[in-house]
Write an enzyme that holds these catalytic residues in place. Structure first.
Site, PDB file in Angstrom:
ATOM      1  N   GLY A   1      93.169  54.748  98.955  1.00 46.81           N
ATOM      2  CA  GLY A   1      94.694  54.590  99.150  1.00 46.81           C
ATOM      3  C   GLY A   1      95.179  55.649  98.462  1.00 46.81           C
ATOM      4  N   HIS A   2      94.657  56.988  99.205  1.00 44.43           N
ATOM      5  CA  HIS A   2      95.300  58.316  98.703  1.00 44.43           C
ATOM      6  C   HIS A   2      96.418  58.433  99.614  1.00 44.43           C
ATOM      7  CE1 HIS A   2      94.272  62.595  97.787  1.00 44.43           C
ATOM      8  NE2 HIS A   2      95.368  62.332  97.127  1.00 44.43           N
TER       9      HIS A   2
ATOM     10  N   TYR B   1      98.596  52.218  89.661  1.00 43.17           N
ATOM     11  CA  TYR B   1      99.456  52.921  88.851  1.00 43.17           C
ATOM     12  C   TYR B   1     100.867  53.111  89.297  1.00 43.17           C
ATOM     13  CZ  TYR B   1     102.080  57.225  87.890  1.00 43.17           C
ATOM     14  OH  TYR B   1     103.300  57.864  87.267  1.00 43.17           O
TER      15      TYR B   1
ATOM     16  N   THR C   1     108.158  57.608  88.717  1.00 41.84           N
ATOM     17  CA  THR C   1     107.590  58.703  89.748  1.00 41.84           C
ATOM     18  C   THR C   1     108.046  58.478  91.092  1.00 41.84           C
ATOM     19  OG1 THR C   1     105.357  59.149  90.623  1.00 41.84           O
ATOM     20  CG2 THR C   1     105.684  56.961  89.650  1.00 41.84           C
ATOM     21  N   ASP C   2     107.947  59.358  91.843  1.00 46.44           N
ATOM     22  CA  ASP C   2     108.078  59.385  93.401  1.00 46.44           C
ATOM     23  C   ASP C   2     106.794  58.409  94.096  1.00 46.44           C
ATOM     24  OD1 ASP C   2     105.980  61.085  93.275  1.00 46.44           O
ATOM     25  OD2 ASP C   2     107.016  62.622  94.487  1.00 46.44           O
ATOM     26  N   GLU C   3     105.878  57.879  93.374  1.00 44.91           N
ATOM     27  CA  GLU C   3     104.708  57.377  93.902  1.00 44.91           C
ATOM     28  C   GLU C   3     105.410  56.117  94.350  1.00 44.91           C
ATOM     29  OE1 GLU C   3     100.879  58.089  92.771  1.00 44.91           O
ATOM     30  OE2 GLU C   3     101.465  59.819  91.624  1.00 44.91           O
TER      31      GLU C   3
ATOM     32  N   LEU D   1      98.950  57.861  71.391  1.00 44.26           N
ATOM     33  CA  LEU D   1      97.616  58.871  71.329  1.00 44.26           C
ATOM     34  C   LEU D   1      96.389  58.353  71.999  1.00 44.26           C
ATOM     35  CD1 LEU D   1      97.796  60.251  67.728  1.00 44.26           C
ATOM     36  CD2 LEU D   1      98.943  61.214  69.891  1.00 44.26           C
TER      37      LEU D   1
ATOM     38  N   PHE E   1     102.076  65.249  78.411  1.00 44.94           N
ATOM     39  CA  PHE E   1     102.401  66.549  79.097  1.00 44.94           C
ATOM     40  C   PHE E   1     103.866  66.481  79.118  1.00 44.94           C
ATOM     41  CE2 PHE E   1     102.788  67.836  83.573  1.00 44.94           C
ATOM     42  CZ  PHE E   1     103.190  69.159  83.231  1.00 44.94           C
TER      43      PHE E   1
ATOM     44  N   ASN F   1      97.458  69.999  99.123  1.00 45.51           N
ATOM     45  CA  ASN F   1      96.535  70.645  97.858  1.00 45.51           C
ATOM     46  C   ASN F   1      95.766  71.699  98.210  1.00 45.51           C
ATOM     47  OD1 ASN F   1      97.714  68.154  96.837  1.00 45.51           O
ATOM     48  ND2 ASN F   1      96.057  66.850  97.308  1.00 45.51           N
TER      49      ASN F   1
END
Length: 352
Positions: A294-295, A160, A134-136, A35, A11, A259
């Protein structure tokens, strides 16, 4: 100049390649991509015949391949997008994330460092390795907390984000130990054209248009800082051209939204542009599902460093960006059809 991009069929990677090609038409772009599920050749079908673009199918862990490609193309810039990046997938397949994001990045850096050490002084001065993160990696914020700065400690909460945190540390170590001119960018949630249907905004658009339930984790109150992908690409260009080796740059747009609010904005736009019969609303398809483990509650980025030192800031508002994104998915039905097999999110719901 030659620029070597890894993970360029994904993306953000494909949007970056398209953006760079539009800005620097004479530059040779080499795109290496494995891919996997998120990387599609069709993401770059509009430039695949360009004489200054070349695609190679391959893995960043393939040291011999990387060594040969670096010798052949002699890139001035390397931009590493290659990563497993779906939080839900990382919960179920954590080993894949460790293998690609940590070991893959290490092997890539090892080959890049060998290549760099053999460059002339002039070419070493021009060379940059930009690692996209990433900011995560910073963990989760409370509602009252200040946005993430580059000085925040790392507190990853998913396989992740832990794997991306590990890769960030490895990149930093190659700069400090071997003086490899690395740069790291930590960006907030991206959205825009060519994003996988599995992701939140494309899934909401796709499911709404197909009269399917729109899954919202938990109570939908989780907050994200949303950035339109073209703004992100412009920031990456700025970092490559102006950034100081060894530095980290946080990229955000100060577009914090819950969200549930994002889902409702999409439904409201569709209600106006493609109204359902009998005065129904697309928001009726919204369904709250069991929250994922873990959200993280909130992400927010403090972009003052890149604004003040490099002169970049996001231009696209959330309303404008969502409109552009929805219209793109509406106008690219063939791409959507190709990309919309059984949703991974639907399977996740069954698991949790």
């Amino acid at each position: 100049m030659n620029i070597f991009v890894t993970g360029g069929c994904g993306f953000i990677g494909s949007n970056f390649i398209r953006y760079w090609n539009s800005m620097f038409k004479e530059d040779k772009i080499i795109n290496l991509d494995k891919l996997t599920y998120a990387g599609k050749l069709s993401n770059l079908s509009d430039i695949e015949s360009n004489k200054n673009y070349e695609f190679i199918k391959g893995d960043i862990s393939n040291s011999k391949l990387i060594e040969n490609l670096l010798k052949k193309y002699n890139p001035t810039f390397i931009v590493n997008f290659a990563a497993e990046s779906h939080v839900d997938r990382s919960i179920i397949y954590p080993e894949k994330f460790i293998t690609t994001n940590i070991l893959g990045t290490f092997k890539l850096l090892t080959n890049v460092n060998n290549y760099f050490s053999n460059l002339s002084k002039k070419k070493q001065d021009d060379f940059r390795f930009l690692h996209i993160s990433t900011d995560e990696v910073y963990g989760s914020l409370k509602k009252e907390d200040a946005p993430f700065k580059e000085t925040n400690k790392y507190f990853p909460n998913s396989p992740y984000s832990a794997s991306k945190a590990g890769s960030d540390h490895i990149v930093r170590s190659f700069n400090k130990t071997y003086t490899l001119p690395t740069l790291i960018s930590n960006c907030s949630n991206n959205y825009g054209p060519y994003q996988s249907i599995e992701k939140f905004i494309p899934l909401t658009i796709y499911n709404a248009l197909n009269n399917k339930k729109i899954p919202i984790y938990g109570d939908g109150m989780q907050i994200r800082d949303w950035i339109y992908v073209k703004d992100h690409c412009e920031a990456l260009k700025t970092i490559l051209l102006k950034g100081k080796p060894g530095e980290v740059y946080n990229i955000g747009s100060s577009n914090e939204e819950k969200n549930i609010n994002i889902a409702e904005k999409i439904c409201n736009f569709l209600d106006f542009s493609i109204p359902l019969k009998r005065n129904k609303s697309y928001s009726e398809f919204i369904k709250f599902v069991k929250d994922r483990p873990g959200h993280d509650f909130r992400y927010a980025i403090d972009s003052n460093k890149i604004k003040k030192s490099l002169g970049w800031e996001a231009k696209t508002s959330i309303s404008d960006g969502l409109e552009l994104t929805i219209k793109w998915y509406l106008n690219n039905k063939e791409w959507v059809k190709e990309s919309s097999g059984k949703s991974f999110i639907e399977w996740i719901e069954v698991q949790y």
